[in-house]
Design an enzyme around this catalytic site. Structure first.
Site, PDB file in Angstrom:
ATOM      1  N   ASP A  91       0.835  -1.210   0.000  1.00  0.00           N
ATOM      2  CA  ASP A  91       0.000   0.000   0.000  1.00  0.00           C
ATOM      3  C   ASP A  91       0.869   1.260   0.000  1.00  0.00           C
ATOM      4  O   ASP A  91       0.353   2.370  -0.108  1.00  0.00           O
ATOM      5  CB  ASP A  91      -1.010  -0.015   1.155  1.00  0.00           C
ATOM      6  CG  ASP A  91      -0.362  -0.002   2.525  1.00  0.00           C
ATOM      7  OD1 ASP A  91       0.875  -0.157   2.610  1.00  0.00           O
ATOM      8  OD2 ASP A  91      -1.089   0.170   3.521  1.00  0.00           O
ATOM      9  N   SER A  92       2.180   1.085   0.080  1.00  0.00           N
ATOM     10  CA  SER A  92       3.107   2.211  -0.126  1.00  0.00           C
ATOM     11  C   SER A  92       2.876   2.833  -1.510  1.00  0.00           C
ATOM     12  O   SER A  92       3.318   3.957  -1.764  1.00  0.00           O
ATOM     13  CB  SER A  92       4.559   1.736   0.001  1.00  0.00           C
ATOM     14  OG  SER A  92       4.773   0.589  -0.794  1.00  0.00           O
ATOM     15  N   GLU A 109       9.172  -4.743  10.344  1.00  0.00           N
ATOM     16  CA  GLU A 109       9.602  -3.418   9.863  1.00  0.00           C
ATOM     17  C   GLU A 109      10.052  -2.537  11.017  1.00  0.00           C
ATOM     18  O   GLU A 109       9.408  -2.467  12.075  1.00  0.00           O
ATOM     19  CB  GLU A 109       8.442  -2.729   9.114  1.00  0.00           C
ATOM     20  CG  GLU A 109       8.818  -1.303   8.695  1.00  0.00           C
ATOM     21  CD  GLU A 109       7.889  -0.661   7.676  1.00  0.00           C
ATOM     22  OE1 GLU A 109       6.905  -1.278   7.244  1.00  0.00           O
ATOM     23  OE2 GLU A 109       8.190   0.499   7.303  1.00  0.00           O
ATOM     24  N   GLU A 139      -1.353  -5.578   8.190  1.00  0.00           N
ATOM     25  CA  GLU A 139      -0.591  -5.067   9.327  1.00  0.00           C
ATOM     26  C   GLU A 139      -1.285  -5.438  10.633  1.00  0.00           C
ATOM     27  O   GLU A 139      -2.508  -5.338  10.730  1.00  0.00           O
ATOM     28  CB  GLU A 139      -0.471  -3.534   9.237  1.00  0.00           C
ATOM     29  CG  GLU A 139       0.420  -3.085   8.104  1.00  0.00           C
ATOM     30  CD  GLU A 139       0.602  -1.562   8.050  1.00  0.00           C
ATOM     31  OE1 GLU A 139       0.347  -0.866   9.057  1.00  0.00           O
ATOM     32  OE2 GLU A 139       1.014  -1.085   6.978  1.00  0.00           O
ATOM     33  N   ASP A 184      -1.189  -6.156  -0.493  1.00  0.00           N
ATOM     34  CA  ASP A 184      -1.478  -5.568   0.818  1.00  0.00           C
ATOM     35  C   ASP A 184      -2.964  -5.264   0.972  1.00  0.00           C
ATOM     36  O   ASP A 184      -3.605  -4.786   0.027  1.00  0.00           O
ATOM     37  CB  ASP A 184      -0.756  -4.211   0.901  1.00  0.00           C
ATOM     38  CG  ASP A 184       0.221  -4.127   2.039  1.00  0.00           C
ATOM     39  OD1 ASP A 184       0.196  -4.995   2.927  1.00  0.00           O
ATOM     40  OD2 ASP A 184       1.025  -3.173   2.021  1.00  0.00           O
ATOM     41  N   LYS A 205      -1.284  -9.475   2.458  1.00  0.00           N
ATOM     42  CA  LYS A 205      -0.540  -9.056   3.657  1.00  0.00           C
ATOM     43  C   LYS A 205      -1.426  -8.112   4.441  1.00  0.00           C
ATOM     44  O   LYS A 205      -2.165  -7.316   3.853  1.00  0.00           O
ATOM     45  CB  LYS A 205       0.766  -8.350   3.263  1.00  0.00           C
ATOM     46  CG  LYS A 205       1.524  -7.785   4.479  1.00  0.00           C
ATOM     47  CD  LYS A 205       2.928  -7.356   4.144  1.00  0.00           C
ATOM     48  CE  LYS A 205       3.060  -5.953   3.644  1.00  0.00           C
ATOM     49  NZ  LYS A 205       2.540  -4.893   4.545  1.00  0.00           N
TER      50      LYS A 205
END
Ligand code: KIV
Length: 289
Positions: A68-69, A205, A139, A107, A137
């Site tokens: 999502d960056s 991270e 978080e 993501d 993925k």
């Protein structure tokens, strides 16, 4: 014609398959293959958001993450919070078209999975169906374990993401690396919780290297570090950071290229040649029949 075949036909120079001559053909990386690399040859991972970059990275990467960056890197957003499922689906489709060796992971954007395991399943299954990606993925650590368990039990492999979690920037007060030893046990507990819930791998991270090493030793799934430690089971970087396309260079980024300078020089030369009427030259124009 598919994007994949367009790329293959047009990019002989950038096509590492064609350059590597007698290199053995690699099979598509699967989730079990990826897990089997725990403690072995380090896993090479990069982000990709487009088919062409995916095709380039696919030659050497075990995993491509449609992170999502992309909100910041591609869409100029200030952070990842504005990224939508539609963004992830569109870029996920492009990356799946561009890669045929790496495991492709997409993501889950902020707001698409936190509410309940059921909502997470609805959105994650949409991502898998509409992109053809192999895993998602998300978080979160201990608090996301029930969701990870729910997805993994229903056919959606989950890569977890612990330590510095960019989607939690407002609660954390910014992007804060975990360096204080007082917080180590909580992050190790997160790693163990996502492993127990069935995550096939975990991104670690922005944590102090000794903490990353303890996490890698504490779990049996591969740890993929970013701003973590060389002892993680693999590494990931954002492609644009790594090739020198982003102006900011955080501590954890190593630049392996100077793409921005090259692109600026090319664009400036093009503009100068257009102004001077030197482009197009005779070799770039069609002759009359
Ligand atoms: O969104 C992303 O690119 C990521 C990587 C930095 C791990 O989550």
């Amino acid at each position: 014609m598919s994007t994949q075949s367009t790329i293959s036909k047009k990019s002989a120079i950038t096509d590492p398959d064609q350059m590597s001559g007698d290199a053995p053909k690699r099979k598509r990386m699967t989730v079990p293959d990826f897990m089997a690399r725990k403690g072995g040859d380090p896993l090479v991972c990069l982000t990709s958001y487009t088919a062409h970059v995916a095709h380039i990275c696919d030659a050497v990467c075990d995993l491509l993450l449609v992170g999502d960056s992309l909100g910041m890197v591609i869409h100029g957003m200030p952070n990842t919070l504005g990224v939508t499922l539609e963004h992830m689906v569109m870029h996920g489709q492009a990356v799946v078209r561009g890669a045929d060796k790496a495991l492709v992971v997409v993501d889950m954007p902020f707001g698409s999975f936190e509410e309940s395991p059921e909502v997470a399943f609805r959105n994650a299954s949409r991502v898998v169906k509409e992109t053809g990606c192999h895993a998602i993925k998300l978080e979160g650590g201990t608090e996301m374990a029930p969701t990870i368990r729910y997805l993994a039990a229903r056919g959606i492999p989950v890569m977890a993401h612990i330590g510095l979690m960019p989607q939690a920037m407002n609660t954390a007060g910014g992007y804060k690396a975990v360096r204080d030893e007082a917080h180590y046990e909580a992050v190790i507990a997160d790693a163990k919780a996502v492993e127990a819930a069935g995550a096939f791998s975990v991104v670690v991270e922005g944590v102090a290297a000794p903490l990353a090493d303890r996490i890698t030793a504490a779990v049996t799934i591969p740890t993929i570090g970013i701003g973590a430690s060389a002892k993680c089971d693999g590494q990931i970087l954002v492609f644009e950071d790594m090739v020198g396309l982003m102006p900011r260079v955080p501590t954890f980024v190593k630049r392996y290229g100077t793409m921005e300078e090259m692109m600026r020089a090319a664009v400036a030369q093009y503009a100068a040649e257009v102004h001077a009427r030197n482009f197009p030259g005779p070799e770039h124009t069609y002759k009359a029949k």
